[in-house]
Design an enzyme around this catalytic site. Structure first.
Site, PDB file in Angstrom:
ATOM      1  N   CYS A   1       0.785  -1.043   0.018  1.00  0.00           N
ATOM      2  CA  CYS A   1       0.125  -0.158  -0.136  1.00  0.00           C
ATOM      3  C   CYS A   1       1.022   1.299  -0.131  1.00  0.00           C
ATOM      4  CB  CYS A   1      -0.832  -0.294   1.339  1.00  0.00           C
ATOM      5  SG  CYS A   1      -1.488   1.365   1.555  1.00  0.00           S
TER       6      CYS A   1
ATOM      7  N   SER B   1       0.840   3.613   1.856  1.00  0.00           N
ATOM      8  CA  SER B   1       1.000   4.169   3.080  1.00  0.00           C
ATOM      9  C   SER B   1       2.489   3.453   3.735  1.00  0.00           C
ATOM     10  CB  SER B   1      -0.043   3.604   4.331  1.00  0.00           C
ATOM     11  OG  SER B   1      -1.201   4.338   4.104  1.00  0.00           O
TER      12      SER B   1
ATOM     13  N   HIS C   1       4.994   5.999   2.219  1.00  0.00           N
ATOM     14  CA  HIS C   1       5.306   6.970   3.147  1.00  0.00           C
ATOM     15  C   HIS C   1       6.040   6.845   4.276  1.00  0.00           C
ATOM     16  CE1 HIS C   1       1.927   9.138   1.152  1.00  0.00           C
ATOM     17  NE2 HIS C   1       1.208   8.449   1.754  1.00  0.00           N
TER      18      HIS C   1
ATOM     19  N   HIS D   1       0.501  -4.150   6.166  1.00  0.00           N
ATOM     20  CA  HIS D   1      -0.514  -3.897   7.014  1.00  0.00           C
ATOM     21  C   HIS D   1      -1.757  -4.352   6.045  1.00  0.00           C
ATOM     22  CE1 HIS D   1      -0.208  -0.241   4.741  1.00  0.00           C
ATOM     23  NE2 HIS D   1      -1.371  -0.163   4.741  1.00  0.00           N
TER      24      HIS D   1
ATOM     25  N   CYS E   1      -6.938  -3.318   3.953  1.00  0.00           N
ATOM     26  CA  CYS E   1      -6.628  -2.029   3.815  1.00  0.00           C
ATOM     27  C   CYS E   1      -7.218  -1.253   2.491  1.00  0.00           C
ATOM     28  CB  CYS E   1      -5.084  -1.594   3.997  1.00  0.00           C
ATOM     29  SG  CYS E   1      -4.902   0.189   4.056  1.00  0.00           S
TER      30      CYS E   1
HETATM   31  P1  PAD Z   1      -1.192   4.936  -5.081  1.00  0.00           P
HETATM   32  O1  PAD Z   1       0.458   5.474  -5.058  1.00  0.00           O
HETATM   33  O2  PAD Z   1      -1.305   3.640  -5.617  1.00  0.00           O
HETATM   34  O3  PAD Z   1      -2.135   6.016  -5.903  1.00  0.00           O
HETATM   35  C1  PAD Z   1      -2.122   7.270  -5.754  1.00  0.00           C
HETATM   36  C2  PAD Z   1      -2.518   7.751  -7.022  1.00  0.00           C
HETATM   37  O4  PAD Z   1      -2.519   9.349  -6.961  1.00  0.00           O
HETATM   38  C3  PAD Z   1      -1.519   7.325  -8.251  1.00  0.00           C
HETATM   39  O5  PAD Z   1      -2.127   7.062  -9.367  1.00  0.00           O
HETATM   40  C4  PAD Z   1      -0.794   8.779  -8.692  1.00  0.00           C
HETATM   41  O6  PAD Z   1      -0.660   8.913 -10.065  1.00  0.00           O
HETATM   42  C5  PAD Z   1      -2.050   9.672  -8.159  1.00  0.00           C
HETATM   43  N1  PAD Z   1      -1.261  11.245  -8.066  1.00  0.00           N
HETATM   44  C6  PAD Z   1      -0.329  11.584  -7.326  1.00  0.00           C
HETATM   45  N2  PAD Z   1      -0.149  13.058  -7.503  1.00  0.00           N
HETATM   46  C7  PAD Z   1      -1.399  13.442  -8.177  1.00  0.00           C
HETATM   47  C8  PAD Z   1      -1.673  14.738  -8.286  1.00  0.00           C
HETATM   48  N3  PAD Z   1      -1.253  15.848  -7.836  1.00  0.00           N
HETATM   49  N4  PAD Z   1      -3.009  14.847  -8.840  1.00  0.00           N
HETATM   50  C9  PAD Z   1      -3.755  13.778  -9.412  1.00  0.00           C
HETATM   51  N5  PAD Z   1      -3.232  12.330  -9.066  1.00  0.00           N
HETATM   52  C10 PAD Z   1      -2.036  12.244  -8.468  1.00  0.00           C
HETATM   53  O7  PAD Z   1      -1.561   5.166  -3.335  1.00  0.00           O
HETATM   54  P2  PAD Z   1      -2.704   4.095  -2.581  1.00  0.00           P
HETATM   55  O8  PAD Z   1      -3.991   4.373  -3.300  1.00  0.00           O
HETATM   56  O9  PAD Z   1      -2.249   3.216  -2.225  1.00  0.00           O
HETATM   57  O10 PAD Z   1      -2.870   5.262  -1.439  1.00  0.00           O
HETATM   58  C11 PAD Z   1      -3.366   6.564  -1.596  1.00  0.00           C
HETATM   59  C12 PAD Z   1      -3.498   7.395  -0.543  1.00  0.00           C
HETATM   60  O11 PAD Z   1      -4.409   6.706   0.851  1.00  0.00           O
HETATM   61  C13 PAD Z   1      -1.966   7.241   0.302  1.00  0.00           C
HETATM   62  O12 PAD Z   1      -1.624   8.805   0.729  1.00  0.00           O
HETATM   63  C14 PAD Z   1      -2.209   6.323   1.486  1.00  0.00           C
HETATM   64  O13 PAD Z   1      -1.326   6.567   2.432  1.00  0.00           O
HETATM   65  C15 PAD Z   1      -3.711   6.653   1.776  1.00  0.00           C
HETATM   66  C16 PAD Z   1      -4.249   5.753   2.822  1.00  0.00           C
HETATM   67  N6  PAD Z   1      -5.331   6.376   3.490  1.00  0.00           N
HETATM   68  C17 PAD Z   1      -5.603   5.308   4.445  1.00  0.00           C
HETATM   69  C18 PAD Z   1      -6.747   5.621   5.412  1.00  0.00           C
HETATM   70  O14 PAD Z   1      -7.263   4.998   6.228  1.00  0.00           O
HETATM   71  N7  PAD Z   1      -7.154   6.814   5.394  1.00  0.00           N
HETATM   72  C19 PAD Z   1      -5.801   3.829   4.306  1.00  0.00           C
HETATM   73  C20 PAD Z   1      -4.697   3.407   3.177  1.00  0.00           C
HETATM   74  C21 PAD Z   1      -3.978   4.488   2.475  1.00  0.00           C
HETATM   75 ZN    ZN Z   2      -2.859   0.804   3.700  1.00  0.00          ZN
END
Ligand code: PAD
Ligand code: ZN
Length: 373
Positions: free
Chosen positions: A48, A50, A53, A69, A169
């Site tokens: 993921c 995260s 990060h 996770h 997740c």
């Molecule tokens: P990912 O890297 O698979 O997807 C992110 C997407 O965003 C990619 O397709 C990028 O091209 C796109 N992107 C990046 N910058 C830009 C921009 N400026 N404009 C438009 N698009 C853009 O990530 P993911 O889907 O695994 O995770 C996404 C986020 O969600 C990440 O910050 C992660 O830490 C967070 C998350 N939050 C929770 C929660 O509980 N809130 C849980 C899991 C993940």
């Molecule tokens: Zn996650």
């Protein structure tokens, strides 16, 4: 498995020793579970953002660390206070626990159980005499992990474990943000910014909730095919906005404001855009992406005066132990699709390849194999 019960297990795990470096596959020791602890043989773990990060330092944690996770596993042995699990149970580890006792667990509107104490806890992992910390109390890029009882849920043993891990997740987070947090209703117009595993799952949630238009927004157009498969009706690349234009006003001029927006990146500018593009009066902007430590979000308070709601959620707002088995069931029956989210599969040795692909926008979810079934 019985020959390991009561003994320290030596097994493989991926350790991040330093920020901005590759993980190293090492032999580690995993302690015997005591009290409410459960030792789980991890079968699959999907990568993921995260986890990324942590590697790049935008999410601060202790080092050395075992990331991971989003996993499925099988209970190997249990501590003496464990009541609800036994050897052989098929489980999903939960970084968002549900203790059922705290004020949050007893409140209908939140899933933010306060028993979450992993940041103060020690570790059950050691490597060459050093403690290695588990990411968010889990650390599932290891063949075995020790996890507390309220951070684990049993699932139907017939579930395909290589897919069900996404319910730990990414899939749960995006889907739940759409249906629980944004509360998308039939006929609504929705925008999802960021099309990774989380954003694509938000699109699926919007589709299943009956959204009439779903705008999939990403600077990487390679994500648009997957977005359409998950239910997007329009794909929008912010790089198409004229140089002197702003994304929010350009979007509204071309497509109109939306009822609900979801930011699934963790980019503060995109969060502002999410606020900008929702309807005045009733629009709701949901922040799902995790912004870097120390970031602040600023916007014109007039957005609030005119009745927009700005909110967010962790783990899609699901009460984890109650709700995740139901999501897995919907996946098993095909009501929630997982296949388009899984683009790559690797053995643990190749975990860094999975990191590179995710970082470079070339993958959605890579599923890593750990222990053999
Ligand atoms: P990912 O890297 O698979 O997807 C992110 C997407 O965003 C990619 O397709 C990028 O091209 C796109 N992107 C990046 N910058 C830009 C921009 N400026 N404009 C438009 N698009 C853009 O990530 P993911 O889907 O695994 O995770 C996404 C986020 O969600 C990440 O910050 C992660 O830490 C967070 C998350 N939050 C929770 C929660 O509980 N809130 C849980 C899991 C993940
Ligand atoms: Zn996650």
């Amino acid at each position: 498995m019985s020959d390991t019960v009561g003994k320290v297990i030596r097994c493989r795990a991926a350790i991040l020793w330093e920020l901005k470096s590759k993980m190293k596959i090492e032999e580690i020791e995993v302690a015997v579970p005591v009290k409410d602890q459960i030792r789980v043989k991890i079968i699959y773990n999907a990568l993921c953002h995260s986890d990324l990060h942590v590697i790049d330092g935008s999410l601060k944690t202790r080092l050395p660390i075992i990331l991971g996770h989003e996993a499925t596993g099988i209970v190997e042995s249990v501590g003496d206070e464990v009541k609800a699990f036994k050897t052989g149970d098929v489980v999903i580890p939960l970084y968002q626990p549900q203790c059922r006792k705290c004020a949050a667990c007893q409140h209908g509107d939140t899933n933010l159980c306060t028993s979450l104490s992993f940041s103060n806890e020690g570790s059950h992992f050691t490597c060459r005499g050093k403690q290695v910390f588990p990411f968010m109390g889990l650390g599932t890029f290891s063949e075995y992990a020790v996890i507390r009882e309220h951070m684990l849920v049993k699932i139907d043993p017939r579930a395909p474990l290589d897919k069900a891990c996404l319910a730990g997740c990414g899939l749960a987070t995006g889907y739940g943000a759409a249906v629980n947090t944004a509360q998308i209703r039939r006929g609504e117009r929705v925008a999802v910014i960021g099309l990774g595993g989380v954003g694509l799952s938000a699109i699926q949630g919007a589709k299943n909730a009956g959204a009439s238009a779903i705008y999939a927004i990403d600077i990487n157009s390679e994500k648009f095919d997957s977005a359409r498969k998950m239910g997007a009706t329009h794909c929008v690349n912010p790089r198409d906005v004229p140089k002197d234009g702003k994304f929010g006003s350009w979007f509204i001029k071309n497509f109109g404001a939306v009822d609900k927006s979801l930011e699934c990146i963790g980019n503060v500018q995109c969060m502002k855009d999410a606020v900008e593009i929702v309807e005045r009066g009733w629009g709701r902007a949901v922040m799902v992406g995790i912004a870097p430590d120390g970031a602040t979000l600023s916007f014109n308070p007039g957005h609030l005066t005119i009745g927009k709601t700005i909110t967010g959620s962790i783990f899609g707002g699901w009460k984890s132990i109650d709700d995740i088995p139901m999501l897995v069931e919907e996946m098993r029956k095909g009501k929630i699709e997982v296949d388009p989210l899984i683009t790559h599969r690797f053995d643990l040795e190749k975990v860094d390849e999975a990191v590179e692909l995710l970082k470079n926008g070339k993958s959605i979810r890579s599923v890593i194999s750990l222990s053999k079934l």
